[in-house]
Scaffold this active site. Structure first.
Site, mmCIF file in Angstrom:
data_model
loop_
_atom_site.group_PDB
_atom_site.id
_atom_site.type_symbol
_atom_site.label_atom_id
_atom_site.label_comp_id
_atom_site.label_asym_id
_atom_site.label_seq_id
_atom_site.Cartn_x
_atom_site.Cartn_y
_atom_site.Cartn_z
ATOM 1 N N ALA A 1 -13.739 4.682 2.090
ATOM 2 C CA ALA A 1 -13.640 6.006 2.696
ATOM 3 C C ALA A 1 -12.174 6.241 3.047
ATOM 4 O O ALA A 1 -11.389 5.296 3.098
ATOM 5 C CB ALA A 1 -14.495 6.043 3.951
ATOM 6 N N GLY B 1 -16.503 1.986 1.247
ATOM 7 C CA GLY B 1 -17.229 3.119 0.679
ATOM 8 C C GLY B 1 -17.176 3.132 -0.844
ATOM 9 O O GLY B 1 -18.063 3.694 -1.495
ATOM 10 N N GLU C 1 -19.891 0.878 -1.855
ATOM 11 C CA GLU C 1 -21.154 1.550 -1.499
ATOM 12 C C GLU C 1 -21.488 2.632 -2.528
ATOM 13 O O GLU C 1 -22.650 2.814 -2.905
ATOM 14 C CB GLU C 1 -21.041 2.145 -0.097
ATOM 15 C CG GLU C 1 -20.973 1.066 0.980
ATOM 16 C CD GLU C 1 -20.701 1.627 2.365
ATOM 17 O OE1 GLU C 1 -19.635 2.250 2.543
ATOM 18 O OE2 GLU C 1 -21.548 1.456 3.248
ATOM 19 N N GLU D 1 -14.924 -3.337 5.965
ATOM 20 C CA GLU D 1 -14.921 -2.453 7.141
ATOM 21 C C GLU D 1 -14.698 -3.200 8.447
ATOM 22 O O GLU D 1 -14.100 -2.678 9.391
ATOM 23 C CB GLU D 1 -16.243 -1.672 7.212
ATOM 24 C CG GLU D 1 -16.360 -0.517 6.221
ATOM 25 C CD GLU D 1 -16.881 -0.931 4.855
ATOM 26 O OE1 GLU D 1 -16.896 -2.149 4.564
ATOM 27 O OE2 GLU D 1 -17.265 -0.051 4.078
HETATM 28 C C1 3H9 Z 1 -15.017 2.615 4.692
HETATM 29 O O1 3H9 Z 1 -15.014 2.615 3.507
HETATM 30 C C2 3H9 Z 1 -16.204 3.087 5.494
HETATM 31 C C3 3H9 Z 1 -17.409 3.309 4.637
HETATM 32 O O2 3H9 Z 1 -18.340 2.314 4.918
HETATM 33 C C4 3H9 Z 1 -18.002 4.690 4.775
HETATM 34 C C5 3H9 Z 1 -18.441 5.062 6.125
HETATM 35 C C6 3H9 Z 1 -19.220 6.316 6.260
HETATM 36 N N1 3H9 Z 1 -8.014 5.271 3.241
HETATM 37 O O3 3H9 Z 1 -2.468 -1.177 1.036
HETATM 38 P P1 3H9 Z 1 -1.539 -0.434 0.166
HETATM 39 C C7 3H9 Z 1 -3.371 3.998 1.461
HETATM 40 S S1 3H9 Z 1 -13.674 2.069 5.573
HETATM 41 C C8 3H9 Z 1 -6.843 5.916 3.352
HETATM 42 O O4 3H9 Z 1 -0.110 -0.420 0.522
HETATM 43 P P2 3H9 Z 1 -2.019 -2.273 -1.992
HETATM 44 C C9 3H9 Z 1 -2.404 3.188 2.291
HETATM 45 O O5 3H9 Z 1 -2.314 3.682 3.602
HETATM 46 C C10 3H9 Z 1 -12.483 1.643 4.336
HETATM 47 N N2 3H9 Z 1 -5.683 5.446 2.849
HETATM 48 O O6 3H9 Z 1 -1.690 -0.848 -1.374
HETATM 49 C C11 3H9 Z 1 -1.129 3.343 1.499
HETATM 50 O O7 3H9 Z 1 -0.620 4.624 1.798
HETATM 51 P P3 3H9 Z 1 0.939 4.892 1.758
HETATM 52 C C12 3H9 Z 1 -12.772 0.346 3.692
HETATM 53 C C13 3H9 Z 1 -5.719 4.287 2.214
HETATM 54 O O8 3H9 Z 1 -1.922 -2.117 -3.453
HETATM 55 C C14 3H9 Z 1 -1.612 3.382 0.050
HETATM 56 O O9 3H9 Z 1 -2.993 3.746 0.113
HETATM 57 N N3 3H9 Z 1 -11.721 -0.006 2.776
HETATM 58 C C15 3H9 Z 1 -6.900 3.553 2.065
HETATM 59 O O10 3H9 Z 1 -1.229 -3.314 -1.311
HETATM 60 C C16 3H9 Z 1 -1.477 2.060 -0.673
HETATM 61 O O11 3H9 Z 1 -2.104 1.053 0.116
HETATM 62 C C17 3H9 Z 1 -10.658 -0.739 3.120
HETATM 63 O O12 3H9 Z 1 -10.543 -1.176 4.242
HETATM 64 C C18 3H9 Z 1 -8.090 4.107 2.602
HETATM 65 N N4 3H9 Z 1 -9.293 3.482 2.486
HETATM 66 O O13 3H9 Z 1 -3.524 -2.554 -1.590
HETATM 67 C C19 3H9 Z 1 -9.643 -0.996 2.052
HETATM 68 N N5 3H9 Z 1 -6.637 2.405 1.399
HETATM 69 O O14 3H9 Z 1 1.341 4.719 0.326
HETATM 70 C C20 3H9 Z 1 -8.290 -0.556 2.509
HETATM 71 C C21 3H9 Z 1 -5.314 2.434 1.117
HETATM 72 O O15 3H9 Z 1 1.076 6.269 2.283
HETATM 73 N N6 3H9 Z 1 -7.261 -0.677 1.508
HETATM 74 N N7 3H9 Z 1 -4.761 3.556 1.604
HETATM 75 O O16 3H9 Z 1 1.551 3.845 2.667
HETATM 76 C C22 3H9 Z 1 -6.757 -1.851 1.082
HETATM 77 O O17 3H9 Z 1 -7.216 -2.912 1.422
HETATM 78 C C23 3H9 Z 1 -5.564 -1.802 0.172
HETATM 79 O O18 3H9 Z 1 -4.977 -0.539 0.326
HETATM 80 C C24 3H9 Z 1 -5.849 -2.024 -1.340
HETATM 81 C C25 3H9 Z 1 -4.546 -1.775 -2.122
HETATM 82 C C26 3H9 Z 1 -6.315 -3.464 -1.541
HETATM 83 C C27 3H9 Z 1 -6.904 -1.066 -1.826
#
Ligand code: 3H9
Length: 705
Positions: free
Chosen positions: A63, A103, A106, A126
């Protein structure tokens, strides 16, 4: 038509593609786009099946985390879209690459089938945000992958790779060739079979995957390692509901508990931390098109604990390292320690013995500075002493090739002075690793007065490549972390001299959730090391004119109590366990008498917390007002990743907003009066005073635009 979700017909298969850089997060626009696209899939008789894929480097990473801040956030909107997809009678195949997280996974679980390219990782992280999966992940995952694996994945938040996911039935196929073509082939095949689609929500959790004590064990393990994170206990309840209740009821349990988590202060802090860490990597004012220097080989000077750990970081990602020592014996010892570290990791099953050899072969010992001439980056990690470091840096300035970056791993010394010693200060910066350097994620990158922008940007990028969380600091004593540690340790020692025991101080600080109180921390790092830092600081003229300042650490050092390694420091150690030592109480009482400090027996835990941590926050405010740090989030990132500050409190500056800056200012003033302020210990940062006057919070930063 949606700008972020497209639908293209490939014969009878609809290819629905999400294209929302950087990580295809499932925000409102994507959800609306999916809704529209799958309504078309449902209504168009010519479409017999669909593939859901994404453009760019990854499948959906979850999400959109930023959306959770909206007070009217409505998780049911996710369910609408996901239930609509799952409810279709036409087979829908999710094509996964990169990461399918939160998400994103999911969404994939709402599809009827899943294929993935090799190297894909899937997970429900999450919990790291103080949340639980809120789009039926806690209900669908146990039904497809079994309760045991699902509980483990959701409670740890750790993703699994495609191979493991295939074994667990979480994905149906790994496509080694073209992913989209592979997914279309599966979709066509399923459509031709004309069999009912497979809906996970209609499945039951396989009882064989629910060991009798699964939930009891999970709760027991939480009790043993308590955390302020509100999610883990609730995750257990959700997975229990998946096992014991029909799908719609389980979803209701999940919705209620998700909402509780989302509204908690702790989750807000963890979400803040997520963005703060990423923001910290951004340097204001640098041109976007700045070309970076290439780092293909690295040199490290000093094969001690620090140098060895630093070298390992690079070898771990395949970058060859030349490790320099003065004497063969020290070099051999350093290399042997590195090998032992790798072998221990292999014993734990985290890497193979093959990896050990590969990494060792990338680290080459040398006794000659000439061998560093070809390196693109050289980091000195020699003894923390200005004269020695200046000598080493002077030498590096001569031998390093033109354009090479020269870094110092100093934790306190003046990086500008060290930079000048090289004769080429634009190539120089500080890279302050934390011990153990191969484990700790924090890297303070110290920007000198003359550090060239491309040098800074290159090192920030490199830091990420070696798995560190980099934070920029300006030049000052101790940079961000160690500078803020000073008032914290100062008050710790005054409290000890006033009659608190080390155990009392540590207990009070740890009750907040910090990994380790100050006395245990110094005992572990070495009382001798801590005392030397104070002495060096004194030599540089940085100490207040107060003979009682940090008197305890000096005295312990003088008495040979060097901490855990000598089985005595702030504590006595029995089988490596700290026990209160009356000898320390005696030393502190003597020091109190010597310095005219009155001992008392009414020191409360609250006083310890306020006296140790409020001056630390005050110092953080000074760091911001002096421009040493760009943002409060950078400071919090330092404290969470380098000093064991609990992430669910968001770091000291976030925590300060929770308490209220006016309350902190009031208590600082109170202690100034109660304890006296002859040495200015309780002076408040001008920034703090302004914040109180203008009603500002650290969250409002930057204050002037
Ligand atoms: C969820 O899903 C809840 C659900 O159950 C639904 C509920 C109803 N959202 O990390 P990076 C941005 S909770 C918004 O540097 P990498 C990040 O801020 C979510 N923004 O890249 C950054 O922005 P900027 C569960 C996001 O290659 C840019 O993307 N999911 C999100 O080192 C690049 O990110 C997670 O917790 C997001 N979800 O790593 C996963 N994700 O360029 C969270 C990233 O402006 N994400 N951004 O600085 C990660 O773990 C890593 O970003 C990922 C890539 C492994 C995907």
């Amino acid at each position: 038509m949606s700008t972020v979700v497209s639908l293209e017909k490939r014969g009878s298969v609809a290819v629905v593609c999400i294209d929302k850089p950087p990580v295809n997060a499932l925000g409102r626009a994507v959800r609306d786009g999916l809704q529209q696209a799958f309504e078309q899939v449902r209504d168009d008789d010519a479409i017999k099946a669909a593939v859901l894929c994404t453009a760019g480097r990854t499948f959906v990473a979850g999400a959109d985390i930023a959306e959770f801040e909206a007070p009217d956030f409505d998780a049911s909107l996710f369910h609408q879209t996901l239930d609509m997809i799952e409810g279709l009678d036409k087979p829908v195949v999710a094509a996964l690459h990169g990461t399918a997280l939160g998400g994103g996974l999911e969404l994939a679980l709402a599809c009827h089938y899943r294929v993935a390219s090799p190297g894909t990782r899937v997970g429900l992280p999450e919990v790291t945000l103080g949340l639980l999966p809120g789009a039926a992940g806690t209900q669908r995952l146990p039904r497809i992958a079994g309760a045991s694996l699902a509980l483990d994945m959701i409670i740890t938040g750790k993703p699994i790779d495609a191979g493991r996911a295939l074994e667990a039935g979480l994905i149906d196929q790994i496509v080694k060739t073209d992913l989209l073509e592979g997914a279309i082939a599966v979709a066509e095949e399923r459509a031709e079979q004309d069999a009912p689609v497979r809906r996970i929500s209609e499945m039951q959790v396989d009882p064989a995957t629910v060991p009798e004590s699964l939930f009891q064990d999970a709760r027991e393990s939480l009790r043993r390692r308590p955390t302020g994170n509100p999610a883990p206990e609730r995750i257990i309840q959700c997975v229990e509901a998946a096992v014991n209740r029909p799908f719609p009821e389980g979803v209701q349990v999940e919705a209620r508990l998700f909402q509780e988590c989302r509204e908690s202060r702790e989750s807000a802090a963890l979400r803040y931390r997520f963005f703060a860490e990423r923001e910290a990597a951004k340097i204001p004012g640098l041109p976007k098109d700045l070309s970076l220097r290439e780092i293909r080989t690295v040199g490290v000077v000093g094969a001690g604990t620090m140098g060895g750990g630093i070298a390992m970081n690079f070898a771990n990602v395949g970058i060859p390292v030349k490790l320099l020592e003065v004497k063969q014996e020290a070099l051999d010892k350093g290399l042997a320690v590195i090998r032992r570290n790798y072998e221990n990791t292999a014993k734990k099953g985290r890497i193979s013995m093959d990896d050990v050899e590969k990494r060792m072969s990338l680290i080459q010992g040398t006794l000659s500075y000439d061998d560093l001439a070809g390196a693109d980056l050289v980091i000195e990690a020699v003894f923390e002493n200005m004269d020695i470091k200046r000598q080493v840096l002077g030498r590096l300035g001569q031998v390093c090739r033109e354009g090479a970056i020269i870094a110092s791993n100093t934790s306190t010394l003046d990086v500008d002075e060290l930079a000048r010693a090289t004769g080429r200060p634009t190539d120089v910066l500080g890279m302050h690793f934390f011990s153990p350097a191969n484990v700790m994620r924090l890297l303070e990158v110290v920007r000198g007065e003359q550090t060239a922008p491309d040098v800074l940007a290159t090192v920030m990028k490199l830091a990420k490549a070696i798995g560190k969380v980099p934070v920029v600091s300006g030049v000052c004593y101790g940079f961000i972390g160690n500078r803020m540690l000073e008032p914290y340790l100062r008050e710790t020692e005054f409290l000890l001299m006033e009659g608190a025991s080390p155990a009392q101080v540590d207990r009070a600080i740890q009750s907040l959730g910090l990994a380790m109180g100050p006395c245990r921390m110094i005992d572990l790092a070495g009382v001798d090391v801590a005392a030397k830092v104070v002495q060096e600081h004194a030599k540089a003229g940085g100490l207040p004119d107060d003979p009682a300042y940090r008197a305890v650490v000096q005295k312990l050092m003088a008495e040979g109590r060097h901490g855990q390694k000598t089985e005595a420091g702030y504590y006595r150690y029995e089988d490596r366990k700290p026990v209160d030592d009356p000898e320390v109480a005696r030393i502190c009482a003597e020091l109190a008498e010597e310095h005219g400090i009155q001992q008392r027996s009414d020191i409360t835990d609250q006083e310890i917390i306020e006296r140790c941590l409020y001056p630390l926050i005050n110092e953080g405010a000074r760091i911001l007002e002096e421009g040493i740090s760009y943002r409060p989030g950078d400071i919090d990132t330092v404290w969470i990743n380098g000093y064991g500050f609990p992430d669910w409190l968001g770091g000291p500056m976030f925590w300060a907003d929770t308490i209220g800056v006016p309350e902190i200012a009031r208590r600082l003033a109170h202690y100034g009066e109660a304890r006296g302020n002859a040495h200015g210990y309780w002076d408040q940062a001008a920034l703090l005073e302004r914040m109180v006057a203008d009603g500002l919070r650290f969250a409002d930063w930057p204050f002037d635009g």
